[in-house]
Design a protein around this motif. Structure first.
Motif, PDB file in Angstrom:
ATOM      1  N   ASP A 178     -96.029 -26.922 -45.040  1.00  0.00           N
ATOM      2  CA  ASP A 178     -97.123 -27.808 -44.625  1.00  0.00           C
ATOM      3  C   ASP A 178     -96.708 -29.274 -44.491  1.00  0.00           C
ATOM      4  N   THR A 179     -95.457 -29.594 -44.823  1.00  0.00           N
ATOM      5  CA  THR A 179     -94.969 -30.965 -44.633  1.00  0.00           C
ATOM      6  C   THR A 179     -94.148 -31.098 -43.351  1.00  0.00           C
ATOM      7  N   LEU A 180     -93.915 -29.988 -42.656  1.00  0.00           N
ATOM      8  CA  LEU A 180     -93.131 -30.002 -41.419  1.00  0.00           C
ATOM      9  C   LEU A 180     -94.072 -30.118 -40.229  1.00  0.00           C
ATOM     10  N   GLN A 181     -93.752 -31.035 -39.309  1.00  0.00           N
ATOM     11  CA  GLN A 181     -94.626 -31.289 -38.167  1.00  0.00           C
ATOM     12  C   GLN A 181     -93.960 -30.816 -36.880  1.00  0.00           C
ATOM     13  N   PHE A 182     -94.637 -29.923 -36.166  1.00  0.00           N
ATOM     14  CA  PHE A 182     -94.170 -29.428 -34.873  1.00  0.00           C
ATOM     15  C   PHE A 182     -94.583 -30.446 -33.820  1.00  0.00           C
ATOM     16  N   LYS A 183     -93.590 -31.068 -33.158  1.00  0.00           N
ATOM     17  CA  LYS A 183     -93.858 -32.174 -32.241  1.00  0.00           C
ATOM     18  C   LYS A 183     -93.749 -31.809 -30.771  1.00  0.00           C
ATOM     19  N   GLY A 184     -93.197 -30.643 -30.444  1.00  0.00           N
ATOM     20  CA  GLY A 184     -93.073 -30.272 -29.041  1.00  0.00           C
ATOM     21  C   GLY A 184     -91.894 -29.342 -28.832  1.00  0.00           C
ATOM     22  N   THR A 185     -91.645 -29.013 -27.568  1.00  0.00           N
ATOM     23  CA  THR A 185     -90.529 -28.130 -27.238  1.00  0.00           C
ATOM     24  C   THR A 185     -89.666 -28.760 -26.157  1.00  0.00           C
ATOM     25  N   VAL A 186     -88.427 -28.331 -26.114  1.00  0.00           N
ATOM     26  CA  VAL A 186     -87.521 -28.667 -25.022  1.00  0.00           C
ATOM     27  C   VAL A 186     -86.809 -27.378 -24.626  1.00  0.00           C
ATOM     28  N   THR A 187     -86.482 -27.267 -23.343  1.00  0.00           N
ATOM     29  CA  THR A 187     -85.729 -26.109 -22.880  1.00  0.00           C
ATOM     30  C   THR A 187     -84.386 -26.608 -22.379  1.00  0.00           C
ATOM     31  N   GLN A 188     -83.327 -26.004 -22.913  1.00  0.00           N
ATOM     32  CA  GLN A 188     -81.978 -26.400 -22.545  1.00  0.00           C
ATOM     33  C   GLN A 188     -81.167 -25.141 -22.285  1.00  0.00           C
ATOM     34  N   SER A 189     -80.581 -25.029 -21.114  1.00  0.00           N
ATOM     35  CA  SER A 189     -79.785 -23.862 -20.714  1.00  0.00           C
ATOM     36  C   SER A 189     -80.571 -22.556 -20.894  1.00  0.00           C
ATOM     37  N   GLY A 190     -81.862 -22.592 -20.577  1.00  0.00           N
ATOM     38  CA  GLY A 190     -82.691 -21.400 -20.659  1.00  0.00           C
ATOM     39  C   GLY A 190     -83.203 -21.058 -22.047  1.00  0.00           C
ATOM     40  N   THR A 191     -82.853 -21.865 -23.054  1.00  0.00           N
ATOM     41  CA  THR A 191     -83.313 -21.622 -24.424  1.00  0.00           C
ATOM     42  C   THR A 191     -84.395 -22.623 -24.784  1.00  0.00           C
ATOM     43  N   LYS A 192     -85.537 -22.114 -25.277  1.00  0.00           N
ATOM     44  CA  LYS A 192     -86.621 -23.003 -25.717  1.00  0.00           C
ATOM     45  C   LYS A 192     -86.410 -23.366 -27.183  1.00  0.00           C
ATOM     46  N   TRP A 193     -86.356 -24.648 -27.446  1.00  0.00           N
ATOM     47  CA  TRP A 193     -86.210 -25.185 -28.796  1.00  0.00           C
ATOM     48  C   TRP A 193     -87.509 -25.852 -29.200  1.00  0.00           C
TER      49      TRP A 193
END
Length: 104
Positions: free
Chosen positions: A31-46
């Motif tokens: 509950d202290t970790l904040q999901f801020k968004g995604t990036v896709t690089q070389s077909g992999t979503k991070w």
């Protein structure tokens, strides 16, 4: 280590893998970790995770985060789904689903 002692106590069901190398985001409560968004690089979503130590971490399906052996099983643009392995209070473990939602 209490978890390792319990792991040797017998019983069936899920068990934390005490032999694997722990990942950086396992040092923090989920509950202290904040999901801020995604990036896709070389077909992999991070997914981009902001941790309490003011660092941004990139994670993919299969990475671990949180203090309950939370393994990422799916990620979308709005949510990260995890399966955690938590003690049941009787010397065994149970799997529990949890999620971290996007914080805009």
């Amino acid at each position: 280590d209490v978890a390792e002692d319990l792991a040797g106590a017998g019983g069936t069901g899920p068990r934390p893998d005490t032999d694997r190398v722990r990942e950086a985001l396992e040092d923090f409560p989920l509950d202290t970790l904040q999901f801020k968004g995604t990036v896709t690089q070389s077909g992999t979503k991070w997914a981009l995770i902001f941790a309490p130590d003011n660092t941004i971490h990139r994670v993919v399906v299969g990475n671990y985060m949180g203090q309950n052996h939370g393994r990422i099983i799916a990620l979308s643009d709005v949510e990260i789904e995890l399966t955690e392995i938590v003690p049941d209070g009787l010397g065994n473990y149970i799997e529990r689903s949890s999620a971290v939602a996007l914080i805009e």
